[in-house]
Design a protein around this motif. Structure first.
Motif, PDB file in Angstrom:
ATOM      1  N   ILE A 168      -2.139   9.221 -13.972  1.00 13.20           N
ATOM      2  CA  ILE A 168      -2.704   8.440 -15.092  1.00 13.20           C
ATOM      3  C   ILE A 168      -1.576   7.886 -15.965  1.00 13.20           C
ATOM      4  O   ILE A 168      -1.555   6.711 -16.328  1.00 13.20           O
ATOM      5  N   GLU A 169      -0.595   8.755 -16.281  1.00  8.35           N
ATOM      6  CA  GLU A 169       0.530   8.307 -17.127  1.00  8.35           C
ATOM      7  C   GLU A 169       1.381   7.269 -16.411  1.00  8.35           C
ATOM      8  O   GLU A 169       1.860   6.315 -17.015  1.00  8.35           O
ATOM      9  N   ALA A 170       1.590   7.463 -15.106  1.00  2.00           N
ATOM     10  CA  ALA A 170       2.428   6.520 -14.351  1.00  2.00           C
ATOM     11  C   ALA A 170       1.766   5.141 -14.305  1.00  2.00           C
ATOM     12  O   ALA A 170       2.433   4.112 -14.493  1.00  2.00           O
ATOM     13  N   LEU A 171       0.447   5.113 -14.085  1.00  4.60           N
ATOM     14  CA  LEU A 171      -0.247   3.814 -14.019  1.00  4.60           C
ATOM     15  C   LEU A 171      -0.205   3.115 -15.377  1.00  4.60           C
ATOM     16  O   LEU A 171      -0.010   1.906 -15.465  1.00  4.60           O
ATOM     17  N   GLU A 172      -0.337   3.914 -16.436  1.00  6.68           N
ATOM     18  CA  GLU A 172      -0.284   3.332 -17.785  1.00  6.68           C
ATOM     19  C   GLU A 172       1.119   2.769 -18.074  1.00  6.68           C
ATOM     20  O   GLU A 172       1.262   1.645 -18.556  1.00  6.68           O
ATOM     21  N   SER A 173       2.139   3.539 -17.742  1.00 11.35           N
ATOM     22  CA  SER A 173       3.516   3.072 -17.973  1.00 11.35           C
ATOM     23  C   SER A 173       3.802   1.827 -17.141  1.00 11.35           C
ATOM     24  O   SER A 173       4.404   0.871 -17.624  1.00 11.35           O
ATOM     25  N   ALA A 174       3.351   1.843 -15.873  1.00  6.76           N
ATOM     26  CA  ALA A 174       3.630   0.700 -14.987  1.00  6.76           C
ATOM     27  C   ALA A 174       2.983  -0.566 -15.544  1.00  6.76           C
ATOM     28  O   ALA A 174       3.583  -1.650 -15.515  1.00  6.76           O
ATOM     29  N   LYS A 175       1.765  -0.419 -16.077  1.00  6.43           N
ATOM     30  CA  LYS A 175       1.045  -1.588 -16.610  1.00  6.43           C
ATOM     31  C   LYS A 175       1.806  -2.213 -17.776  1.00  6.43           C
ATOM     32  O   LYS A 175       1.805  -3.426 -17.968  1.00  6.43           O
ATOM     33  N   ALA A 176       2.487  -1.354 -18.553  1.00  4.96           N
ATOM     34  CA  ALA A 176       3.168  -1.845 -19.754  1.00  4.96           C
ATOM     35  C   ALA A 176       4.562  -2.407 -19.443  1.00  4.96           C
ATOM     36  O   ALA A 176       5.234  -2.903 -20.339  1.00  4.96           O
ATOM     37  N   MET A 177       4.995  -2.316 -18.202  1.00  6.08           N
ATOM     38  CA  MET A 177       6.360  -2.766 -17.891  1.00  6.08           C
ATOM     39  C   MET A 177       6.383  -4.258 -17.574  1.00  6.08           C
ATOM     40  O   MET A 177       5.553  -4.736 -16.795  1.00  6.08           O
ATOM     41  N   PRO A 178       7.341  -4.956 -18.151  1.00  3.52           N
ATOM     42  CA  PRO A 178       7.367  -6.404 -17.972  1.00  3.52           C
ATOM     43  C   PRO A 178       7.854  -6.833 -16.584  1.00  3.52           C
ATOM     44  O   PRO A 178       7.544  -7.917 -16.121  1.00  3.52           O
ATOM     45  N   ARG A 179       8.621  -5.954 -15.905  1.00  3.90           N
ATOM     46  CA  ARG A 179       9.230  -6.357 -14.626  1.00  3.90           C
ATOM     47  C   ARG A 179       8.256  -6.196 -13.461  1.00  3.90           C
ATOM     48  O   ARG A 179       7.329  -5.408 -13.509  1.00  3.90           O
ATOM     49  N   SER A 180       8.527  -6.901 -12.387  1.00  2.00           N
ATOM     50  CA  SER A 180       7.775  -6.720 -11.143  1.00  2.00           C
ATOM     51  C   SER A 180       8.617  -7.305 -10.004  1.00  2.00           C
ATOM     52  O   SER A 180       9.206  -8.379 -10.184  1.00  2.00           O
ATOM     53  N   PRO A 181       8.687  -6.683  -8.843  1.00  2.00           N
ATOM     54  CA  PRO A 181       8.083  -5.402  -8.519  1.00  2.00           C
ATOM     55  C   PRO A 181       8.851  -4.246  -9.147  1.00  2.00           C
ATOM     56  O   PRO A 181      10.049  -4.379  -9.437  1.00  2.00           O
ATOM     57  N   LEU A 182       8.148  -3.133  -9.328  1.00  2.00           N
ATOM     58  CA  LEU A 182       8.787  -1.956  -9.921  1.00  2.00           C
ATOM     59  C   LEU A 182       9.393  -1.080  -8.828  1.00  2.00           C
ATOM     60  O   LEU A 182       8.851  -0.990  -7.729  1.00  2.00           O
ATOM     61  N   ASN A 183      10.508  -0.435  -9.164  1.00  2.00           N
ATOM     62  CA  ASN A 183      11.074   0.606  -8.296  1.00  2.00           C
ATOM     63  C   ASN A 183      10.589   1.960  -8.805  1.00  2.00           C
ATOM     64  O   ASN A 183      10.850   2.316  -9.969  1.00  2.00           O
ATOM     65  N   ILE A 184       9.908   2.690  -7.941  1.00  5.51           N
ATOM     66  CA  ILE A 184       9.311   3.975  -8.370  1.00  5.51           C
ATOM     67  C   ILE A 184       9.721   5.067  -7.390  1.00  5.51           C
ATOM     68  O   ILE A 184       9.696   4.853  -6.175  1.00  5.51           O
ATOM     69  N   VAL A 185      10.090   6.222  -7.919  1.00 12.09           N
ATOM     70  CA  VAL A 185      10.378   7.342  -7.018  1.00 12.09           C
ATOM     71  C   VAL A 185       9.524   8.554  -7.402  1.00 12.09           C
ATOM     72  O   VAL A 185       9.338   8.851  -8.582  1.00 12.09           O
ATOM     73  N   ASP A 186       8.967   9.197  -6.360  1.00  8.38           N
ATOM     74  CA  ASP A 186       8.233  10.459  -6.543  1.00  8.38           C
ATOM     75  C   ASP A 186       9.165  11.566  -6.044  1.00  8.38           C
ATOM     76  O   ASP A 186       9.385  11.710  -4.841  1.00  8.38           O
ATOM     77  N   MET A 187       9.711  12.319  -6.998  1.00  7.36           N
ATOM     78  CA  MET A 187      10.712  13.331  -6.641  1.00  7.36           C
ATOM     79  C   MET A 187      10.027  14.673  -6.340  1.00  7.36           C
ATOM     80  O   MET A 187       9.383  15.247  -7.212  1.00  7.36           O
ATOM     81  N   GLY A 188      10.188  15.150  -5.108  1.00  3.98           N
ATOM     82  CA  GLY A 188       9.497  16.379  -4.682  1.00  3.98           C
ATOM     83  C   GLY A 188       8.081  16.017  -4.254  1.00  3.98           C
ATOM     84  O   GLY A 188       7.087  16.477  -4.805  1.00  3.98           O
ATOM     85  N   THR A 189       7.989  15.183  -3.231  1.00  8.87           N
ATOM     86  CA  THR A 189       6.707  14.535  -2.904  1.00  8.87           C
ATOM     87  C   THR A 189       5.712  15.461  -2.208  1.00  8.87           C
ATOM     88  O   THR A 189       4.507  15.239  -2.264  1.00  8.87           O
ATOM     89  N   GLY A 190       6.173  16.500  -1.505  1.00  7.20           N
ATOM     90  CA  GLY A 190       5.250  17.429  -0.838  1.00  7.20           C
ATOM     91  C   GLY A 190       4.338  16.701   0.141  1.00  7.20           C
ATOM     92  O   GLY A 190       4.809  16.006   1.049  1.00  7.20           O
ATOM     93  N   SER A 191       3.017  16.801  -0.067  1.00  5.64           N
ATOM     94  CA  SER A 191       2.041  16.124   0.799  1.00  5.64           C
ATOM     95  C   SER A 191       2.090  14.607   0.649  1.00  5.64           C
ATOM     96  O   SER A 191       1.413  13.891   1.391  1.00  5.64           O
ATOM     97  N   GLY A 192       2.845  14.128  -0.352  1.00  3.98           N
ATOM     98  CA  GLY A 192       2.920  12.689  -0.605  1.00  3.98           C
ATOM     99  C   GLY A 192       1.816  12.214  -1.530  1.00  3.98           C
ATOM    100  O   GLY A 192       1.631  11.014  -1.736  1.00  3.98           O
ATOM    101  N   CYS A 193       1.062  13.167  -2.133  1.00  5.76           N
ATOM    102  CA  CYS A 193      -0.139  12.765  -2.884  1.00  5.76           C
ATOM    103  C   CYS A 193       0.179  11.828  -4.049  1.00  5.76           C
ATOM    104  O   CYS A 193      -0.586  10.885  -4.303  1.00  5.76           O
ATOM    105  N   ILE A 194       1.306  12.047  -4.741  1.00  3.18           N
ATOM    106  CA  ILE A 194       1.614  11.179  -5.890  1.00  3.18           C
ATOM    107  C   ILE A 194       2.079   9.803  -5.384  1.00  3.18           C
ATOM    108  O   ILE A 194       1.557   8.761  -5.799  1.00  3.18           O
ATOM    109  N   ALA A 195       3.057   9.806  -4.466  1.00  4.86           N
ATOM    110  CA  ALA A 195       3.613   8.539  -3.971  1.00  4.86           C
ATOM    111  C   ALA A 195       2.519   7.672  -3.331  1.00  4.86           C
ATOM    112  O   ALA A 195       2.436   6.461  -3.579  1.00  4.86           O
TER     113      ALA A 195
END
Ligand SMILES: C[S@@+](CC[C@H](N)C(=O)[O-])C[C@H]1O[C@@H](n2cnc3c(N)ncnc32)[C@H](O)[C@@H]1O
Length: 301
Positions: free
Chosen positions: A117-144
């Protein structure tokens, strides 16, 4: 058999209908753990019958076939010994998506949805596109994978130190038809990334349980989930501390670090952010139980 005849049967003679199986199993599970025993019984029975949970309710009087019943009884015994339902059935829902899980990866938790929820909110407020995003410690990959579903224009990396976890994450990306929307990387934090790669968003659910509190953690967690996913040093702060320092270097100016933590280490996490040059704590987000669970920090100039 009509109702009056059934009422005359002793409990041993009563047929094992879906309803009776659910009632008995709910009571059995509830003795060990009062948290949602009915739900756990339903998930196991639906999976043993290869149907949706909701269908159980339309088939209460049905007697399942013997092979499904054998599977269910075996699973009930395994769960009663502490094995998590998600490992038994091999999957878990997260942010309305289903993820394959096995004992190489942490079972995704509802609390972690606040990171999304926080990541989507932050991404929406960012002026740049495309965004570079990293999920650190991805495990099952659920966040990424969840972020890739919602932020299809972004470049997303899923990183883990465990090659087995990355195998599960890759499978999940394939199931969700993501193609190469997420790049998977085996690395200790950012070690294997090119020096000049910077990110708009760093998200993480790092290992944050202290080894000093291991005795207080439920055995169904400690005995079954991977310790590399659970424990972050004696106080639970080792990976968070390293992540904060790395994030200050790896975030673009105005970039955001979002990470999950335990309510017990909130003040220590704040102290780490306060003393990391270039990072400002923006807010702490409470989880569904009202406990501080996610920290958001911004890279300042
Ligand atoms: C708490 S689990 C989170 C898994 C998944 N993101 C989730 O939320 O369900 C932490 C993950 O971090 C990984 N990990 C631990 N130390 C790491 C490190 N130094 N660098 C990269 N990943 C690490 C573990 O292998 C584990 O998969």
């Amino acid at each position: 058999m009509n109702d009056s005849k059934q009422e005359n049967l002793s409990s041993e003679e009563q047929p094992w209908t879906i309803q009776r199986l659910l009632d008995w199993t709910t009571e059995h599970f509830g003795k060990r753990d009062p948290d949602n025993p009915r739900l756990r019984a339903e998930v196991l029975l639906a999976e043993a019958l290869r149907c949706e949970r909701i269908e159980l309710y339309t088939r209460f009087d049905t007697i399942p076939p013997a092979d499904s019943l054998d599977t269910f009884r075996d699973w009930v015994k395994r769960h009663a010994r502490g094995e998590p339902v998600a490992y038994i059935v091999g999957s878990k829902e997260f942010y309305s998506l289903r993820f394959r899980v096995d004992p190489h990866v942490l079972i995704p938790r509802p609390e972690t949805e606040h990171v999304i929820i926080e990541a989507l909110e932050s991404a929406k407020a960012m002026p740049r596109s495309p965004l570079n995003i990293v999920d650190m410690g991805t495990g099952s990959g659920c966040i990424a994978i969840t972020l890739a579903k919602h932020l299809s224009q972004s470049s997303i990396w899923g990183v883990d130190v465990s090659p087995d976890a990355l195998g599960v994450a890759r499978d999940n990306a394939e199931t969700h038809a993501l193609g190469d929307a997420v790049q998977w990387m085996e690395s200790d934090l950012f070690e294997r990334f090119p020096d000049d790669l910077r990110f708009d968003l760093i998200v993480s659910n790092p290992p944050y349980i202290g080894t000093s509190e291991q005795g207080t953690v439920d055995t169904s967690v400690v005995d079954f989930e991977p310790h590399v996913a659970l424990f972050g040093g004696v106080e639970g702060m080792d990976i968070i501390q390293r992540l904060a320092v790395a994030a200050a270097d790896r975030l673009v100016e105005g970039g955001v670090l979002i990470f999950e933590m335990s309510p017990m280490i909130e003040s220590r996490c704040r102290a780490v952010l306060d003393k990391t040059p270039g990072l400002n704590c923006v807010k702490t987000v409470n989880d569904y139980a009202g406990l501080p669970r996610v920290m958001v920090a911004r890279r300042t100039g």
